[in-house]
Design an enzyme around this catalytic site. Structure first.
Site, PDB file in Angstrom:
ATOM      1  N   LYS A  82       1.273  -0.599   6.876  1.00  0.00           N
ATOM      2  CA  LYS A  82       0.316  -1.771   6.771  1.00  0.00           C
ATOM      3  C   LYS A  82       1.102  -3.088   6.457  1.00  0.00           C
ATOM      4  CE  LYS A  82      -2.538   1.555   7.584  1.00  0.00           C
ATOM      5  NZ  LYS A  82      -3.280   2.146   6.408  1.00  0.00           N
TER       6      LYS A  82
ATOM      7  N   TYR B 133      -9.920   4.738   1.042  1.00  0.00           N
ATOM      8  CA  TYR B 133      -9.466   4.864   2.372  1.00  0.00           C
ATOM      9  C   TYR B 133     -10.021   6.458   3.017  1.00  0.00           C
ATOM     10  CZ  TYR B 133      -6.331   5.659   6.403  1.00  0.00           C
ATOM     11  OH  TYR B 133      -5.789   5.733   7.588  1.00  0.00           O
TER      12      TYR B 133
ATOM     13  N   ASP C   6      -3.346   2.959  -5.188  1.00  0.00           N
ATOM     14  CA  ASP C   6      -2.911   2.786  -3.717  1.00  0.00           C
ATOM     15  C   ASP C   6      -3.092   1.237  -3.726  1.00  0.00           C
ATOM     16  OD1 ASP C   6      -3.244   2.367  -1.131  1.00  0.00           O
ATOM     17  OD2 ASP C   6      -4.118   4.143  -0.616  1.00  0.00           O
TER      18      ASP C   6
ATOM     19  N   ARG D 254      17.603  15.412   4.978  1.00  0.00           N
ATOM     20  CA  ARG D 254      16.054  15.442   4.401  1.00  0.00           C
ATOM     21  C   ARG D 254      16.149  15.250   3.098  1.00  0.00           C
ATOM     22  NH1 ARG D 254      15.109  20.239   2.923  1.00  0.00           N
ATOM     23  NH2 ARG D 254      15.573  21.307   4.727  1.00  0.00           N
TER      24      ARG D 254
END
Ligand code: PLP
Length: 380
Positions: free
Chosen positions: A196, A97, A171, A45
């Site tokens: 994306k 978004y 972004d 982690r």
């Protein structure tokens, strides 16, 4: 080294264990320690070598110092928002978004962090909308789904004059670092949905942050481990593999999108086309300055309203009716009913006849023939 070379090699020297040319998928949760506390990696982690390679690669591509990888774009956005305190204000682009709008409004407002929305391309409007407690300015350019353009360098200059200076976060999902590098234009942090264009093959969900500031990086790295929204090594591998072809894919996405946008402007069933590569797009001059090309996303309003839009998107054969974007295959959708349903009853609501294309890298003749038959069959 230059972008095309970095996309293939940054953060990915041959593996020290056996010389593997491709970064191995370190599918392990823990690492043996030679002596107590003596190990480069201790728990997956906290850090994993496949993730490290991705983090170094994206930092190099954005021209930044530090990269951090997360389980999704939203997890990366969430980490950035955790830099804020109750009472802080976020000023954001007015067509962010849908998921970003949702986390602002339905998660962080509950913790006393408020967001308001502004036309980010209008510097006077931005100046007027900044509040004494504005700690973060959140920009998407090109924006989603209207492909509006904001001037990142001008926003950075505007914010530099303020004290305390709000953080400028971009972004960069729609542009990808191949087309636009916000840190070099003065942004403090870049976030990506690597799901994306970076992944590029619609086969992985992943998020990334890149920044230069050492103290902010320490805090975000702490949050990455403390909150634990980390990506698995296989997902990191897929994004690394996708990034290797980012430059060649983006070239084709942009060429195809430019051609389709131009074709749509001449179609009698199309009321309006949104693409920053069209000379009459209001952000065209800024896009030309801050982007290498204009991206693979095209939106248009079809005549005949929501019904006509539905008929068109249900009749394409090459374009797949689906949410998401940035993969090699072309996608088509109606934002008002699909990706932007979460802003339906808000001031951010979009025209129900708006159709959004994620233009893939197929043959552009096939894509245009497909749109032509769908527009015709739909009686649009
Ligand atoms: C998809 C997307 C996100 C969210 O990313 P996920 O990987 O789906 O969590 C954030 N911003 C933009 C612009 C996006 O397109």
């Amino acid at each position: 080294m230059r972008f095309n070379t970095l996309a293939i090699h940054a953060g990915q020297p041959p593996d020290p264990a056996y010389g593997a040319v491709m970064t191995p998928i370190y599918q392990t949760s823990t690492f043996a320690q030679k002596r107590m506390g003596e190990a480069e990696y201790d728990y997956a982690r906290t850090a994993n070598p496949t993730r490290t390679a991705l983090q170094q690669c994206i930092a190099a591509l954005e021209g930044g110092k530090h990269g951090l990888a997360f389980a999704s774009g939203m997890a990366a956005i969430d980490a950035v928002l955790r830099l804020l305190q109750p009472g802080d204000h976020i000023l954001a682009s007015n067509d962010v978004y849908g998921g970003t709008y949702r986390i602002f409004k339905r998660v962080y407002e509950g913790y006393g962090i408020h967001a308001s929305f502004v036309e980010m391309g209008d510097l006077d409007a931005v100046r007027g909308a900044l509040q004494p407690n504005t700690r973060m300015v959140w920009v998407e350019t090109p924006s989603n789904p209207l492909l509006k353009i904001a001037d990142i360098a001008a926003l950075a200059a505007l914010l530099r004059a303020r004290s305390p200076r709000p953080l400028l976060v971009v972004d960069n999902t729609f542009a990808s670092p191949y087309l636009q590098q916000p840190l070099l234009l003065g942004a403090d942090a870049v976030v990506h949905s690597a799901t994306k264009y970076l992944g590029g093959h619609s086969d992985v969900v992943n998020g990334l942050i890149v920044l230069n500031d050492d103290a902010l990086h320490e805090r975000l790295k702490f949050l990455q481990n403390a909150v634990g929204a980390v990506p698995g090594p296989f997902d990191c591998f897929l994004v690394l593999r996708g990034i290797k072809t980012l430059p060649v894919r983006m070239e084709r996405h942009c060429d195809n999108a430019q051609r389709i946008a131009h074709w749509l402007t001449k179609h009698p069933a199309v009321a309006r086309v949104f693409y920053p590569g069209l000379p009459d797009h209001p952000g065209h001059a800024i896009a030309r300055r801050q982007m290498r090309a204009f991206g693979g996303m095209v939106s248009f309003i079809v005549k005949g309203g929501a019904q006509a839009a539905r008929r068109v998107v249900e009749r394409t054969r090459v374009f797949t009716l689906a949410e998401s974007l940035g993969g090699v295959e072309s996608l088509i959708e109606v934002p008002a009913a699909m990706t932007h349903a979460s802003v339906a009853d808000s001031p951010l609501a979009v025209d129900p006849a708006l159709i959004r294309l994620s233009v893939g890298i197929e043959d552009s003749d096939d894509l245009i023939e497909d749109l032509a038959q769908a527009l015709e069959a739909a009686g649009a």
